[in-house]
Design an enzyme around this catalytic site. Structure first.
Site, PDB file in Angstrom:
ATOM      1  N   ASP A   1      -2.750 -10.851  -1.615  1.00  0.00           N
ATOM      2  CA  ASP A   1      -3.204 -10.255  -0.361  1.00  0.00           C
ATOM      3  C   ASP A   1      -4.685  -9.894  -0.517  1.00  0.00           C
ATOM      4  OD1 ASP A   1      -1.774  -8.570   2.185  1.00  0.00           O
ATOM      5  OD2 ASP A   1      -3.682  -7.757   1.483  1.00  0.00           O
TER       6      ASP A   1
ATOM      7  N   HIS B   1       0.821  -1.228   0.000  1.00  0.00           N
ATOM      8  CA  HIS B   1       0.000   0.000   0.000  1.00  0.00           C
ATOM      9  C   HIS B   1       0.850   1.271   0.000  1.00  0.00           C
ATOM     10  CE1 HIS B   1      -3.514  -2.422   0.700  1.00  0.00           C
ATOM     11  NE2 HIS B   1      -3.188  -2.753   1.929  1.00  0.00           N
TER      12      HIS B   1
ATOM     13  N   HIS C   1      -6.226  -7.406   0.382  1.00  0.00           N
ATOM     14  CA  HIS C   1      -6.422  -5.985   0.084  1.00  0.00           C
ATOM     15  C   HIS C   1      -5.791  -5.637  -1.270  1.00  0.00           C
ATOM     16  CE1 HIS C   1      -6.302  -6.378   4.573  1.00  0.00           C
ATOM     17  NE2 HIS C   1      -7.453  -5.761   4.408  1.00  0.00           N
TER      18      HIS C   1
ATOM     19  N   ASP D   1      -3.998 -12.834   4.306  1.00  0.00           N
ATOM     20  CA  ASP D   1      -5.202 -12.336   4.956  1.00  0.00           C
ATOM     21  C   ASP D   1      -6.473 -12.649   4.179  1.00  0.00           C
ATOM     22  OD1 ASP D   1      -4.283 -10.591   3.035  1.00  0.00           O
ATOM     23  OD2 ASP D   1      -4.121  -8.863   4.358  1.00  0.00           O
TER      24      ASP D   1
HETATM   25 ZN    ZN Z   1      -3.693  -7.149   3.361  1.00  0.00          ZN
END
Ligand code: ZN
Length: 374
Positions: free
Chosen positions: A178, A141, A180, A266
């Site tokens: 991931d 990120h 996200h 995750d």
């Molecule tokens: Zn993540």
């Protein structure tokens, strides 16, 4: 040695202080203090299970070295690097959005980026066949001017640039599983046709509004960004369908010289920050898929760089399954969560999952890298 798997870990990765869960909240928030979900405990338990299973002894330890400022500056603004360094030498702070950190984080974050780069070097040198870099803090990120979502420096993107600038590698593919969206990685290579950035993630999770399938890159990089947002609750069937109908065809068409995986764990069924349903077995099968792709497309050159994953109980089993597949070693360690959840693994593809993959595949097939950029 060349048929072995490399392993990056450093005790200091566990020492990065991600502070409290709500340290970024307004000071007036009524919240009983609690440690961050992004914790060294989760990663250390992954490392410890690899050790206790006997697998660690079969891996080749790769020593990480900190990435220098000149490397970090390939992506990050000098002012941001200096800010993290200065606050790290004092009492810490927040690297950007939801990225609180304590004293000493600059050194650990530079060591995380350097650990991924060291893993890639070991593979590029032929010292190992592939590698897993269990690093912390995560990176996907982070952007030029600041960190985000626990990420300080953009580990995977810096590794791709290192391969290109220092190791003579041309086309690099990044597969981000991931839960996200890998928005920092995407931004780095938005107009760059030499890096294929694919992100599989929970639709609309974090950052909110980011990672829509219509985000496909721009300019020369149009088509070299692929997003596969999947509905909450997606499990094994959805991820394998997405890999087989979107990821693998894109890799085939792109013909990478090196494959990197942003390996967040995750999307597991136990994660407190995701709402997906993957088991350790599925992470193993996904690893088989990328091993097959890298084996057929780029002599197996593959490095997995750890990202998120917040279930301290379950991340170790998902991680072990991945490293077992990379190394081609079955430890015989049973996932204690798996028996009860075979029903999760066996769930058929839902209509909304299939529709999401259909939509992503339609866009990806139109937008795949043009032959002129090859
Ligand atoms: Zn993540």
């Amino acid at each position: 040695m060349a048929d072995t798997t490399g392993w990056v870990w450093h005790e200091r990765y566990a020492w990065h202080d991600a502070r409290g869960l709500m340290d970024s909240a307004p000071p007036e928030a009524l919240f009983e203090p609690e440690p961050s979900l992004e914790s060294g405990v989760t990663k250390r338990r992954f490392r410890n299970l690899v050790d206790a299973s006997g697998l660690l002894g079969r891996l080749v330890a790769i020593d990480p070295r900190p990435a220098g400022d000149e490397v970090l500056a390939w992506i990050h603004d000098p002012a941001y690097i200096e800010d993290v360094r200065a606050r790290s030498a004092a009492d810490g702070g927040d690297a950007g959005t939801w990225t609180p950190f304590g004293r000493g984080t600059y050194d650990v974050a530079a060591l995380a980026a350097g650990g991924c780069i060291a893993a890639a070097d070991a593979v590029a040198d032929g010292r190992v066949r592939n590698a897993y870099a269990l690093v912390r803090p995560p990176g996907h990120h982070a952007g030029p001017a600041g960190g985000s979502g626990y990420c300080v420096f953009s580990n995977v993107a810096l590794t791709a640039l290192h391969l290109q600038r220092e190791r003579g590698v041309g086309r690099v593919a990044i597969v981000d599983w991931d839960v996200h969206h890998g928005n920092g990685t995407q931004a780095t290579f938005w107009t760059d046709p030499s890096v294929l950035a694919i992100s599989l993630h929970q639709d609309g999770l974090f950052p909110v509004g980011s990672g829509r399938r219509e985000e496909t890159g721009a300019g020369e990089g149009e088509g070299a960004t692929i997003n596969v947002p999947l509905p909450a609750g997606s499990g094994r069937a959805a991820y394998l369908d997405a890999f087989d109908r979107v990821v693998r065809p894109a890799l085939d068409r792109f013909a990478p010289e090196f494959v990197l995986v942003a390996s967040g764990l995750d999307a597991s069924m136990c994660d407190p920050l995701g709402r997906m349903n993957l088991t350790s077995e599925c992470f193993g099968v996904l690893t088989d898929r990328v091993l097959d792709a890298a084996g057929e497309l780029c002599d197996g050159r593959l490095v997995l760089c750890h990202e998120g994953g917040y279930s301290s109980a379950y991340v170790p089993y998902c991680g072990l399954a991945i490293v077992e597949r990379l190394a081609g070693v079955a430890t015989g360690v049973a996932d204690p969560y798996l028996d009860d959840d075979r029903t999760v693994a066996a769930l058929p593809l839902r209509a909304d999952e299939s529709a999401a993959v259909d939509a992503a595949a339609r866009i990806a097939s139109r937008a795949w890298p043009r032959s002129s950029s090859r």
